[in-house]
Design an enzyme around this catalytic site. Sequence first.
Site, PDB file in Angstrom:
ATOM      1  CB  CYS A   2      -0.212   5.413  17.497  1.00  0.00           C
ATOM      2  SG  CYS A   2      -1.761   5.095  16.648  1.00  0.00           S
ATOM      3  NE  ARG A  27       5.667   4.429  16.834  1.00  0.00           N
ATOM      4  CZ  ARG A  27       6.169   3.241  16.527  1.00  0.00           C
ATOM      5  NH1 ARG A  27       7.414   3.153  16.140  1.00  0.00           N
ATOM      6  NH2 ARG A  27       5.452   2.152  16.625  1.00  0.00           N
ATOM      7  CD1 TRP A  74      -0.921   7.629   9.813  1.00  0.00           C
ATOM      8  CD2 TRP A  74      -1.056   5.413  10.046  1.00  0.00           C
ATOM      9  NE1 TRP A  74      -0.934   7.069   8.560  1.00  0.00           N
ATOM     10  CE2 TRP A  74      -1.013   5.715   8.670  1.00  0.00           C
ATOM     11  CE3 TRP A  74      -1.143   4.073  10.428  1.00  0.00           C
ATOM     12  CZ2 TRP A  74      -1.059   4.743   7.685  1.00  0.00           C
ATOM     13  CZ3 TRP A  74      -1.184   3.110   9.443  1.00  0.00           C
ATOM     14  CH2 TRP A  74      -1.140   3.447   8.085  1.00  0.00           C
ATOM     15  CG  ASN A 100       1.816   1.483  18.177  1.00  0.00           C
ATOM     16  OD1 ASN A 100       1.206   1.606  17.113  1.00  0.00           O
ATOM     17  ND2 ASN A 100       3.052   1.040  18.237  1.00  0.00           N
ATOM     18  N   GLY A 101      -1.306  -0.111  17.963  1.00  0.00           N
ATOM     19  CA  GLY A 101      -1.590  -1.471  17.502  1.00  0.00           C
ATOM     20  C   GLY A 101      -3.072  -1.628  17.214  1.00  0.00           C
ATOM     21  CD  GLU A 482      13.811   3.462  -2.876  1.00  0.00           C
ATOM     22  OE1 GLU A 482      12.861   2.674  -2.919  1.00  0.00           O
ATOM     23  OE2 GLU A 482      13.963   4.268  -1.938  1.00  0.00           O
ATOM     24  CE  LYS A 486      12.152   6.976  -1.036  1.00  0.00           C
ATOM     25  NZ  LYS A 486      12.627   5.877  -0.240  1.00  0.00           N
ATOM     26  CD  GLU A 489       7.917   7.550   0.668  1.00  0.00           C
ATOM     27  OE1 GLU A 489       8.931   7.329  -0.041  1.00  0.00           O
ATOM     28  OE2 GLU A 489       7.774   7.068   1.795  1.00  0.00           O
ATOM     29  CG  HIS A 505       5.780  -4.675 -24.991  1.00  0.00           C
ATOM     30  ND1 HIS A 505       5.509  -5.409 -26.125  1.00  0.00           N
ATOM     31  CD2 HIS A 505       7.117  -4.754 -24.816  1.00  0.00           C
ATOM     32  CE1 HIS A 505       6.621  -5.933 -26.591  1.00  0.00           C
ATOM     33  NE2 HIS A 505       7.621  -5.551 -25.809  1.00  0.00           N
ATOM     34  CE  LYS A 604      11.712   5.947   8.726  1.00  0.00           C
ATOM     35  NZ  LYS A 604      12.207   6.001   7.348  1.00  0.00           N
TER      36      LYS A 604
HETATM   37  C1  AGP Z   1       9.827   4.348   1.648  1.00  0.00           C
HETATM   38  O1  AGP Z   1      10.360   5.600   1.591  1.00  0.00           O
HETATM   39  C2  AGP Z   1       8.916   4.051   2.745  1.00  0.00           C
HETATM   40  N1  AGP Z   1       9.087   4.743   3.909  1.00  0.00           N
HETATM   41  C3  AGP Z   1       8.420   2.612   2.868  1.00  0.00           C
HETATM   42  O2  AGP Z   1       8.249   2.082   1.582  1.00  0.00           O
HETATM   43  C4  AGP Z   1       9.245   1.655   3.730  1.00  0.00           C
HETATM   44  O3  AGP Z   1      10.436   1.308   3.100  1.00  0.00           O
HETATM   45  C5  AGP Z   1       8.380   0.411   4.016  1.00  0.00           C
HETATM   46  O4  AGP Z   1       7.245   0.801   4.741  1.00  0.00           O
HETATM   47  C6  AGP Z   1       9.123  -0.669   4.759  1.00  0.00           C
HETATM   48  O5  AGP Z   1       9.536  -0.245   6.013  1.00  0.00           O
HETATM   49  P1  AGP Z   1      10.591  -1.060   6.845  1.00  0.00           P
HETATM   50  O6  AGP Z   1      11.860  -1.063   6.072  1.00  0.00           O
HETATM   51  O7  AGP Z   1      10.705  -0.306   8.142  1.00  0.00           O
HETATM   52  O8  AGP Z   1      10.051  -2.436   7.029  1.00  0.00           O
END
Ligand code: AGP
Length: 609
Positions: A2, A27, A74, A100-101, A482, A486, A489, A505, A604
Amino acid sequence: MCGIVGYIGPRQAQDVLLDGLSKLEYRGYDSAGIAVYDHGDIQVAKAVGRLVGLADELTQHPLQGSQGIGHTRWATHGRPSEDNAHPHSGCASDFVVVHNGIIENYMQLREDLEARGHHFSSETDTEVVAHLLEEYWTGELVSTVTNVLKEIRGAYALAIMAKQDPGKLVAVRKHSPLVIGLGNGENFCASDIPALLQYTRTVYILAEGEMAVITKDAVECLDLEGNPIQKQPFEVTWDAVAAEKGGYEHYMLKEIHEQPKAVRDTLSGRISEDGRHVLLPELHMTPDELRNIDRIHIVACGTSYHAGLVGKVAIERLARVPVDVEIASEYRYRDPIVSDRTLIMVISQSGETADTLAALRNAMARGNQVLAITNVLGSSVAREADDVIVTWAGPEISVASTKAYTTQLIALYLFAGYLAQARSTANDDVVAELVRELSSLPDKLENVLEAAPLIQSIAESFSTWDDAFFLGRGLDYSVALEGALKYKEISYIHAEAYPAGELKHGTLALIVDGVPVVALLTQDELFDKMVSNVKEVKARDAYVLGITWVGNEEITKSVDRVLYVPRTIAFLAPLMLVIPLQLLAYYASVARGNDVDKPRNLAKSVTVE
Ligand code: AGP
């Protein structure tokens, strides 16, 4: 995860809190709320959904007052709802808390408090803090908070306000980030620096187990027992506009376009004047320690994990040290075989990812040396690791990571070269070639970005499909992973990355007439094999976009569309390939009408397990 924010000073708190929360929405964004103190009363406003809902509510029913706390949520404990939105109060509205936590022992605490007659109105773990404040009230907020902290276990950043002790905010940090902004006749707290930049650049970054008592004229830092501690303020050098969209429709697009600069900044000061050697003056590791390393474990999550896969190839090839790349949430719960010569490398854009941080702490507890690659200088990862290579990407706001990945790759290539120098495992000319090619990257990346309109048209046609496949061999496969992450996501389209030789396979059964396939073809020694795999999917009528080096005319015979990227050494190809893949995902997401910067169900920075 959060975002929290707090303000005390001469302005209307509501405006400052809303503004700060808007910079923290990355967040979490399933509900939001603020509490404002005014003339002996605390008023609370909450709304489910995006911050705009709360802003509308406050336009209609403004809260007057110049002291307050706010939160964007969140959900972890309890679904997104108005009752579960922060700030939380106890039985009366004498105390308000944003958090937050996770409070790990909240169930037990809640049962005890209920047995003592407390009535709860949310499903959250946070609410126990407000009730504990009622239980432990000493007549003054700071001592009450220190008593309450003795009862709670877990990870938290808290901001707290009490009706009976006005003119004061108490902010506490334990395993969740928190910064204090120092103004003139006004002070602030927030989960992250962008929330403060409009008002101040002078901040305290609270360390683990620190607390700040914030009034409009002063900030006092204490440990969790309430003993004063001295802290040095930190001057933030980012430009405030760097945290804004800068004319782009989305943060993600802005951040994609910032990559040439981010790469340039990350290389800056790390290449010798003669352009032949890597310099990493920030590292404390001695040449002897570097030579002593016999294995490296790279630990990370998501995109950072994908960067680690490329790092493995770079380090093994140049420095001849075996490297294992591990997903942090798996690694932290297994019993890895390490020796005192194993170097643990953690990679994290935010520096706050719970699993990565836990892996780091486990490694430190075992006595292993830890090297972190992170984008956030004041983050937990940066502060706790033995050594840090900072990626100078600037704040990354979009949930989808872009410039963090490219700069992580730069940091990994630099470290691979540096290690090779110390261990004499690569010929001087090999390192010199690496350094020369790295230096030429920003211009080449600018060139790749020019393909955006072409990629947009391809993405629009791909976006009508519910599947996509990303194929590659060797390093191209690492980038394919990657690209697929992306794509899924932000476009919400099912995407799979496959090592192309593995298709037959099983996965080949999914290839049907017209399905989009992205084939990456930059690894020269694997090119012919890759072309054979492209033919396998073409034989099943897939629609293939090939991405390869400029000048490769041969490929046009095998694929439906080609996208050319400027040549560099095959070893650095991931840097050239990832931008088209980021743009493909971006434009597919836009074509589908998705919220690009805040994809559903994601946040994020994942500061909880
Ligand atoms: C990818 O686009 C994501 N936002 C996610 O996979 C991210 O890379 C992952 O949560 C790790 O975050 P960090 O690099 O802040 O540790």
